[in-house]
Design a protein around this motif. Sequence first.
Motif, PDB file in Angstrom:
ATOM      1  N   LEU A   1       0.838  -1.194   0.000  1.00 37.20           N
ATOM      2  CA  LEU A   1       0.000   0.000   0.000  1.00 37.20           C
ATOM      3  C   LEU A   1       0.873   1.244   0.000  1.00 37.20           C
ATOM      4  O   LEU A   1       2.059   1.194   0.354  1.00 37.20           O
ATOM      5  CB  LEU A   1      -0.893   0.003   1.235  1.00 37.20           C
ATOM      6  N   ASP A   2       0.285   2.350  -0.369  1.00 37.13           N
ATOM      7  CA  ASP A   2       1.026   3.600  -0.341  1.00 37.13           C
ATOM      8  C   ASP A   2       1.075   4.164   1.073  1.00 37.13           C
ATOM      9  O   ASP A   2       0.157   3.994   1.872  1.00 37.13           O
ATOM     10  CB  ASP A   2       0.399   4.624  -1.305  1.00 37.13           C
ATOM     11  N   GLY A   3       2.181   4.808   1.409  1.00 31.48           N
ATOM     12  CA  GLY A   3       2.286   5.520   2.671  1.00 31.48           C
ATOM     13  C   GLY A   3       2.495   4.640   3.887  1.00 31.48           C
ATOM     14  O   GLY A   3       2.759   3.441   3.804  1.00 31.48           O
ATOM     15  N   ASP A   4       2.336   5.252   5.061  1.00 34.41           N
ATOM     16  CA  ASP A   4       2.606   4.590   6.332  1.00 34.41           C
ATOM     17  C   ASP A   4       1.627   3.465   6.636  1.00 34.41           C
ATOM     18  O   ASP A   4       1.905   2.599   7.469  1.00 34.41           O
ATOM     19  CB  ASP A   4       2.571   5.613   7.474  1.00 34.41           C
ATOM     20  N   ILE A   5       0.485   3.473   5.987  1.00 36.77           N
ATOM     21  CA  ILE A   5      -0.531   2.450   6.258  1.00 36.77           C
ATOM     22  C   ILE A   5      -0.033   1.047   5.909  1.00 36.77           C
ATOM     23  O   ILE A   5      -0.533   0.050   6.415  1.00 36.77           O
ATOM     24  CB  ILE A   5      -1.829   2.777   5.490  1.00 36.77           C
ATOM     25  N   ASN A   6       0.994   0.983   5.060  1.00 32.13           N
ATOM     26  CA  ASN A   6       1.533  -0.305   4.658  1.00 32.13           C
ATOM     27  C   ASN A   6       2.124  -1.072   5.832  1.00 32.13           C
ATOM     28  O   ASN A   6       2.072  -2.304   5.868  1.00 32.13           O
ATOM     29  CB  ASN A   6       2.589  -0.130   3.563  1.00 32.13           C
ATOM     30  N   GLN A   7       2.681  -0.355   6.815  1.00 34.86           N
ATOM     31  CA  GLN A   7       3.290  -1.030   7.961  1.00 34.86           C
ATOM     32  C   GLN A   7       2.245  -1.785   8.770  1.00 34.86           C
ATOM     33  O   GLN A   7       2.488  -2.900   9.236  1.00 34.86           O
ATOM     34  CB  GLN A   7       3.996  -0.019   8.863  1.00 34.86           C
ATOM     35  N   ARG A   8       1.055  -1.187   8.927  1.00 38.15           N
ATOM     36  CA  ARG A   8       0.001  -1.895   9.660  1.00 38.15           C
ATOM     37  C   ARG A   8      -0.430  -3.149   8.918  1.00 38.15           C
ATOM     38  O   ARG A   8      -0.677  -4.203   9.526  1.00 38.15           O
ATOM     39  CB  ARG A   8      -1.209  -0.964   9.878  1.00 38.15           C
ATOM     40  N   PHE A   9      -0.511  -3.044   7.605  1.00 33.46           N
ATOM     41  CA  PHE A   9      -0.865  -4.223   6.820  1.00 33.46           C
ATOM     42  C   PHE A   9       0.210  -5.305   6.949  1.00 33.46           C
ATOM     43  O   PHE A   9      -0.121  -6.486   7.123  1.00 33.46           O
ATOM     44  CB  PHE A   9      -1.053  -3.861   5.344  1.00 33.46           C
ATOM     45  N   GLU A  10       1.466  -4.938   6.857  1.00 37.13           N
ATOM     46  CA  GLU A  10       2.536  -5.935   6.936  1.00 37.13           C
ATOM     47  C   GLU A  10       2.558  -6.621   8.298  1.00 37.13           C
ATOM     48  O   GLU A  10       2.805  -7.837   8.372  1.00 37.13           O
ATOM     49  CB  GLU A  10       3.880  -5.282   6.635  1.00 37.13           C
ATOM     50  N   ASP A  11       2.304  -5.883   9.360  1.00 32.51           N
ATOM     51  CA  ASP A  11       2.237  -6.510  10.685  1.00 32.51           C
ATOM     52  C   ASP A  11       1.120  -7.557  10.721  1.00 32.51           C
ATOM     53  O   ASP A  11       1.290  -8.650  11.291  1.00 32.51           O
ATOM     54  CB  ASP A  11       1.987  -5.444  11.758  1.00 32.51           C
ATOM     55  N   PHE A  12      -0.010  -7.206  10.130  1.00 33.92           N
ATOM     56  CA  PHE A  12      -1.137  -8.139  10.086  1.00 33.92           C
ATOM     57  C   PHE A  12      -0.792  -9.368   9.266  1.00 33.92           C
ATOM     58  O   PHE A  12      -1.036 -10.504   9.696  1.00 33.92           O
ATOM     59  CB  PHE A  12      -2.356  -7.426   9.490  1.00 33.92           C
ATOM     60  N   TYR A  13      -0.200  -9.152   8.093  1.00 35.12           N
ATOM     61  CA  TYR A  13       0.073 -10.268   7.186  1.00 35.12           C
ATOM     62  C   TYR A  13       1.140 -11.209   7.741  1.00 35.12           C
ATOM     63  O   TYR A  13       0.946 -12.433   7.784  1.00 35.12           O
ATOM     64  CB  TYR A  13       0.514  -9.747   5.814  1.00 35.12           C
ATOM     65  N   TRP A  14       2.253 -10.653   8.166  1.00 33.50           N
ATOM     66  CA  TRP A  14       3.395 -11.502   8.533  1.00 33.50           C
ATOM     67  C   TRP A  14       3.341 -11.993   9.974  1.00 33.50           C
ATOM     68  O   TRP A  14       3.765 -13.121  10.254  1.00 33.50           O
ATOM     69  CB  TRP A  14       4.697 -10.742   8.312  1.00 33.50           C
ATOM     70  N   LYS A  15       2.807 -11.184  10.896  1.00 24.07           N
ATOM     71  CA  LYS A  15       2.886 -11.533  12.311  1.00 24.07           C
ATOM     72  C   LYS A  15       1.569 -12.075  12.862  1.00 24.07           C
ATOM     73  O   LYS A  15       1.555 -13.074  13.591  1.00 24.07           O
ATOM     74  CB  LYS A  15       3.315 -10.310  13.124  1.00 24.07           C
ATOM     75  N   GLU A  16       0.458 -11.411  12.541  1.00 21.52           N
ATOM     76  CA  GLU A  16      -0.799 -11.754  13.183  1.00 21.52           C
ATOM     77  C   GLU A  16      -1.510 -12.927  12.510  1.00 21.52           C
ATOM     78  O   GLU A  16      -1.907 -13.889  13.165  1.00 21.52           O
ATOM     79  CB  GLU A  16      -1.707 -10.522  13.236  1.00 21.52           C
ATOM     80  N   ILE A  17      -1.662 -12.835  11.196  1.00 22.39           N
ATOM     81  CA  ILE A  17      -2.387 -13.897  10.498  1.00 22.39           C
ATOM     82  C   ILE A  17      -1.448 -14.951   9.922  1.00 22.39           C
ATOM     83  O   ILE A  17      -1.884 -16.007   9.462  1.00 22.39           O
ATOM     84  CB  ILE A  17      -3.277 -13.298   9.382  1.00 22.39           C
ATOM     85  N   GLY A  18      -0.155 -14.676   9.993  1.00 20.93           N
ATOM     86  CA  GLY A  18       0.835 -15.588   9.428  1.00 20.93           C
ATOM     87  C   GLY A  18       0.683 -17.042   9.837  1.00 20.93           C
ATOM     88  O   GLY A  18       0.733 -17.948   8.999  1.00 20.93           O
ATOM     89  N   PRO A  19       0.462 -17.340  11.136  1.00 18.22           N
ATOM     90  CA  PRO A  19       0.345 -18.750  11.559  1.00 18.22           C
ATOM     91  C   PRO A  19      -0.867 -19.473  10.981  1.00 18.22           C
ATOM     92  O   PRO A  19      -0.928 -20.710  11.060  1.00 18.22           O
ATOM     93  CB  PRO A  19       0.237 -18.639  13.082  1.00 18.22           C
ATOM     94  N   TYR A  20      -1.800 -18.752  10.416  1.00 18.57           N
ATOM     95  CA  TYR A  20      -3.026 -19.375   9.905  1.00 18.57           C
ATOM     96  C   TYR A  20      -2.961 -19.688   8.407  1.00 18.57           C
ATOM     97  O   TYR A  20      -3.894 -20.269   7.863  1.00 18.57           O
ATOM     98  CB  TYR A  20      -4.233 -18.472  10.195  1.00 18.57           C
ATOM     99  N   TRP A  21      -1.872 -19.302   7.774  1.00 23.50           N
ATOM    100  CA  TRP A  21      -1.734 -19.631   6.353  1.00 23.50           C
ATOM    101  C   TRP A  21      -1.409 -21.115   6.182  1.00 23.50           C
ATOM    102  O   TRP A  21      -0.620 -21.675   6.939  1.00 23.50           O
ATOM    103  CB  TRP A  21      -0.593 -18.828   5.718  1.00 23.50           C
ATOM    104  N   PRO A  22      -1.998 -21.779   5.172  1.00 23.13           N
ATOM    105  CA  PRO A  22      -1.566 -23.139   4.842  1.00 23.13           C
ATOM    106  C   PRO A  22      -0.093 -23.128   4.440  1.00 23.13           C
ATOM    107  O   PRO A  22       0.443 -22.108   3.976  1.00 23.13           O
ATOM    108  CB  PRO A  22      -2.454 -23.522   3.658  1.00 23.13           C
ATOM    109  N   ALA A  23       0.572 -24.260   4.600  1.00 18.40           N
ATOM    110  CA  ALA A  23       2.002 -24.345   4.273  1.00 18.40           C
ATOM    111  C   ALA A  23       2.264 -23.958   2.826  1.00 18.40           C
ATOM    112  O   ALA A  23       3.322 -23.403   2.495  1.00 18.40           O
ATOM    113  CB  ALA A  23       2.503 -25.757   4.548  1.00 18.40           C
ATOM    114  N   GLU A  24       1.298 -24.223   1.941  1.00 16.17           N
ATOM    115  CA  GLU A  24       1.488 -23.947   0.517  1.00 16.17           C
ATOM    116  C   GLU A  24       1.683 -22.457   0.231  1.00 16.17           C
ATOM    117  O   GLU A  24       2.259 -22.079  -0.790  1.00 16.17           O
ATOM    118  CB  GLU A  24       0.282 -24.461  -0.293  1.00 16.17           C
ATOM    119  N   ARG A  25       1.207 -21.598   1.120  1.00 21.58           N
ATOM    120  CA  ARG A  25       1.310 -20.163   0.894  1.00 21.58           C
ATOM    121  C   ARG A  25       2.763 -19.700   0.803  1.00 21.58           C
ATOM    122  O   ARG A  25       3.072 -18.727   0.101  1.00 21.58           O
ATOM    123  CB  ARG A  25       0.594 -19.412   2.014  1.00 21.58           C
TER     124      ARG A  25
END
Length: 255
Positions: free
Chosen positions: A143-167
Amino acid sequence: MAPELGSTARNWFEQGGKQYAQFRPEYPSELAAFLATVSPDLGIAVDVGCGNGQLTNQLAGHFEQVFGIDPSADQLANAVPGNNISYVCASAEILPIENNRASLVVAAQAAHWFDLPSFYGEVRRISVPRATVALVSYGVLSLDGDINQRFEDFYWKEIGPYWPAERKLVDSGYADLIFPFNEMKAPSMSIQKAWTLAELLGYIGTWSAVKQLRETGQTMLLEKFAADMTVLWGAADTRREIRWPINMRIGHITA
């Protein structure tokens, strides 16, 4: 050793074809145009794991006939129709195509679910000499701007354990997949959209990790993320630039 995925992998998208069709980003038109230029002819293209037919429909503008193959009847029920498109409910490991017919076989955001040895055997069976094979994926959005950091925290740290191994194979751009063809360098491409927050959250709602998170009752992570993004995003009708890098393993079949 590169991974070979078994056919027991869960089909996370068996339901929700309508939402998938509504919120998944379309591929840029130059992708289908490029695939047409590197195929030996423009006879038949086969889109394996076609979902709702986003790429299938684009290929139909270049090839005489296109087959969209997907194991989910729900996905195909929401597929984009076309005069020269035939959609068939079938698996990647048993393709309903006659021998020596396809000039292009492509799998877009799907190959990480396949039993690759079986799929590759079918690819060789249905393809003409020097046919093109392409495994396409798009990576993590930015995403553009500082909002990208919140998204990356969500993707890599918060929801990361719920991704199937194939991801992980998607995150690496399929770099670790076995690809037993005469490989060529793929051009740089990306998907670019200007979305509202509602559209972004609708897209995130189609993720396999979100489905897993909901099944485990951890919806508070989604609620917290949506609340934070609402504050950071601004007005509801604000559109922000979003970009997904396109990754591709592409090559020709040799004897």
